[in-house]
Scaffold this motif. Structure first.
Motif, PDB file in Angstrom:
ATOM      1  N   VAL A  18       4.521  28.947 -13.564  1.00 36.21           N
ATOM      2  CA  VAL A  18       3.105  28.705 -14.335  1.00 36.21           C
ATOM      3  C   VAL A  18       2.669  30.197 -14.390  1.00 36.21           C
ATOM      4  O   VAL A  18       2.193  30.420 -15.381  1.00 36.21           O
ATOM      5  CB  VAL A  18       2.581  27.948 -13.349  1.00 36.21           C
ATOM      6  CG1 VAL A  18       1.044  27.662 -14.053  1.00 36.21           C
ATOM      7  CG2 VAL A  18       3.050  26.507 -13.221  1.00 36.21           C
TER       8      VAL A  18
ATOM      9  N   LYS B 180       4.532  31.420 -17.561  1.00 28.49           N
ATOM     10  CA  LYS B 180       4.143  30.754 -18.719  1.00 28.49           C
ATOM     11  C   LYS B 180       2.762  31.232 -19.251  1.00 28.49           C
ATOM     12  O   LYS B 180       2.576  31.271 -20.520  1.00 28.49           O
ATOM     13  CB  LYS B 180       4.513  29.483 -18.352  1.00 28.49           C
ATOM     14  CG  LYS B 180       6.013  29.005 -18.491  1.00 28.49           C
ATOM     15  CD  LYS B 180       6.607  29.111 -19.727  1.00 28.49           C
ATOM     16  CE  LYS B 180       8.137  28.471 -19.762  1.00 28.49           C
ATOM     17  NZ  LYS B 180       8.623  28.759 -21.125  1.00 28.49           N
TER      18      LYS B 180
ATOM     19  N   TYR C 205      11.444  25.301 -19.165  1.00 22.14           N
ATOM     20  CA  TYR C 205      10.256  24.673 -18.662  1.00 22.14           C
ATOM     21  C   TYR C 205       9.237  24.838 -19.780  1.00 22.14           C
ATOM     22  O   TYR C 205       9.373  25.907 -20.682  1.00 22.14           O
ATOM     23  CB  TYR C 205       9.759  25.580 -17.409  1.00 22.14           C
ATOM     24  CG  TYR C 205      10.688  25.286 -16.175  1.00 22.14           C
ATOM     25  CD1 TYR C 205      10.136  24.137 -15.338  1.00 22.14           C
ATOM     26  CD2 TYR C 205      11.666  25.837 -15.683  1.00 22.14           C
ATOM     27  CE1 TYR C 205      11.009  24.066 -14.191  1.00 22.14           C
ATOM     28  CE2 TYR C 205      12.571  25.766 -14.865  1.00 22.14           C
ATOM     29  CZ  TYR C 205      12.249  24.641 -13.881  1.00 22.14           C
ATOM     30  OH  TYR C 205      12.923  24.126 -12.940  1.00 22.14           O
ATOM     31  N   GLU C 206       8.378  24.092 -19.887  1.00 22.36           N
ATOM     32  CA  GLU C 206       7.102  24.035 -20.838  1.00 22.36           C
ATOM     33  C   GLU C 206       5.894  23.996 -20.096  1.00 22.36           C
ATOM     34  O   GLU C 206       5.976  22.947 -19.292  1.00 22.36           O
ATOM     35  CB  GLU C 206       7.749  22.919 -21.924  1.00 22.36           C
ATOM     36  CG  GLU C 206       6.549  23.095 -22.930  1.00 22.36           C
ATOM     37  CD  GLU C 206       7.001  22.075 -24.212  1.00 22.36           C
ATOM     38  OE1 GLU C 206       6.378  21.355 -24.626  1.00 22.36           O
ATOM     39  OE2 GLU C 206       8.528  22.143 -24.358  1.00 22.36           O
ATOM     40  N   LEU C 207       4.983  24.435 -20.592  1.00 22.18           N
ATOM     41  CA  LEU C 207       3.531  24.322 -20.227  1.00 22.18           C
ATOM     42  C   LEU C 207       2.391  23.462 -20.861  1.00 22.18           C
ATOM     43  O   LEU C 207       2.534  23.835 -22.150  1.00 22.18           O
ATOM     44  CB  LEU C 207       2.892  25.714 -19.772  1.00 22.18           C
ATOM     45  CG  LEU C 207       1.780  25.681 -18.786  1.00 22.18           C
ATOM     46  CD1 LEU C 207       2.243  25.137 -17.286  1.00 22.18           C
ATOM     47  CD2 LEU C 207       1.310  27.067 -18.695  1.00 22.18           C
TER      48      LEU C 207
ATOM     49  N   LEU D 114       3.095  21.944 -15.571  1.00 25.42           N
ATOM     50  CA  LEU D 114       4.499  22.381 -15.913  1.00 25.42           C
ATOM     51  C   LEU D 114       5.539  20.991 -15.906  1.00 25.42           C
ATOM     52  O   LEU D 114       5.621  20.419 -15.201  1.00 25.42           O
ATOM     53  CB  LEU D 114       5.059  23.261 -14.781  1.00 25.42           C
ATOM     54  CG  LEU D 114       6.155  24.213 -14.852  1.00 25.42           C
ATOM     55  CD1 LEU D 114       6.189  25.016 -16.214  1.00 25.42           C
ATOM     56  CD2 LEU D 114       6.557  24.743 -13.636  1.00 25.42           C
TER      57      LEU D 114
ATOM     58  N   LYS E 149       9.659  20.305 -16.892  1.00 23.62           N
ATOM     59  CA  LYS E 149      11.032  20.685 -16.992  1.00 23.62           C
ATOM     60  C   LYS E 149      11.610  19.893 -18.345  1.00 23.62           C
ATOM     61  O   LYS E 149      11.750  18.699 -18.302  1.00 23.62           O
ATOM     62  CB  LYS E 149      11.882  20.458 -15.791  1.00 23.62           C
ATOM     63  CG  LYS E 149      13.319  21.009 -16.063  1.00 23.62           C
ATOM     64  CD  LYS E 149      14.060  21.042 -14.395  1.00 23.62           C
ATOM     65  CE  LYS E 149      15.358  21.524 -14.759  1.00 23.62           C
ATOM     66  NZ  LYS E 149      15.872  22.432 -15.594  1.00 23.62           N
TER      67      LYS E 149
ATOM     68  N   CYS F 214       6.900  18.598 -13.102  1.00 22.35           N
ATOM     69  CA  CYS F 214       7.275  19.385 -11.976  1.00 22.35           C
ATOM     70  C   CYS F 214       6.245  18.885 -10.807  1.00 22.35           C
ATOM     71  O   CYS F 214       5.140  19.186 -10.917  1.00 22.35           O
ATOM     72  CB  CYS F 214       7.244  20.820 -12.125  1.00 22.35           C
ATOM     73  SG  CYS F 214       8.620  21.182 -13.523  1.00 22.35           S
TER      74      CYS F 214
END
Length: 151
Positions: A44, A47, A69-71, A76, A78, A88
């Motif tokens: 985190v 990102k 991963y994407e915020l 967060l 996956k 997550c």
């Protein structure tokens, strides 16, 4: 071939349960109190602020895993192959979700691999998911009572 219609006089469930889940997003921890934060705190932080851990191994690991991963809105996720984004979860929340899926309102009492796959389909992720599901099934007295011994 005839078609039958059945009229249900009363509801099939006695009590309707409606639950609301409210998720509060938090900012990533600072370096000083990182032991109190979940396993994904470094990701985190990377990102949001492009900060890497000070150790080279940790920084390389975060950098190589970052594309997976994407915020989104401070949470967060996956990326899953051909499926939804997986939220997550910290370990305490993961245990609650796993127990609810295994012994909760549905009381499915499935095996460990099925339980893990069910949680992924529902959109959850944590790195020790399969191991935790195995431990949950081994702790479950109902599952152990009906388990086939010697297999």
């Amino acid at each position: 071939m005839t078609c039958r219609t059945e009229v249900v006089e009363r509801p099939s469930t006695e009590v309707l349960s409606v639950c609301t889940v409210v998720r509060v997003s938090t900012s990533p921890p600072g370096r000083e109190n990182s032991s109190d934060w979940p396993w994904f705190a470094d990701m985190v932080r990377y990102k949001q602020k492009a900060e890497l851990p000070s150790k080279k191994e940790g920084a390389d690991r975060i950098r190589s895993m970052a594309p997976s991963y994407e915020l989104v809105d401070g949470l967060l996720y996956k990326r899953s192959y051909g499926g939804p984004l997986l939220l997550c979860l910290p370990s305490e929340e993961a245990k609650t979700v796993m127990t609810a899926a295994h012994q909760g309102i549905c009381e499915a009492h499935q095996g460990a691999k099925t339980l893990a796959k069910k949680l992924i389909i529902q959109g959850y992720y944590w790195p020790t998911m399969v191991k935790d599901c195995v431990e949950e099934v081994l702790r479950c007295s109902v599952c152990q009572m009906f388990a086939r011994k010697g297999t």
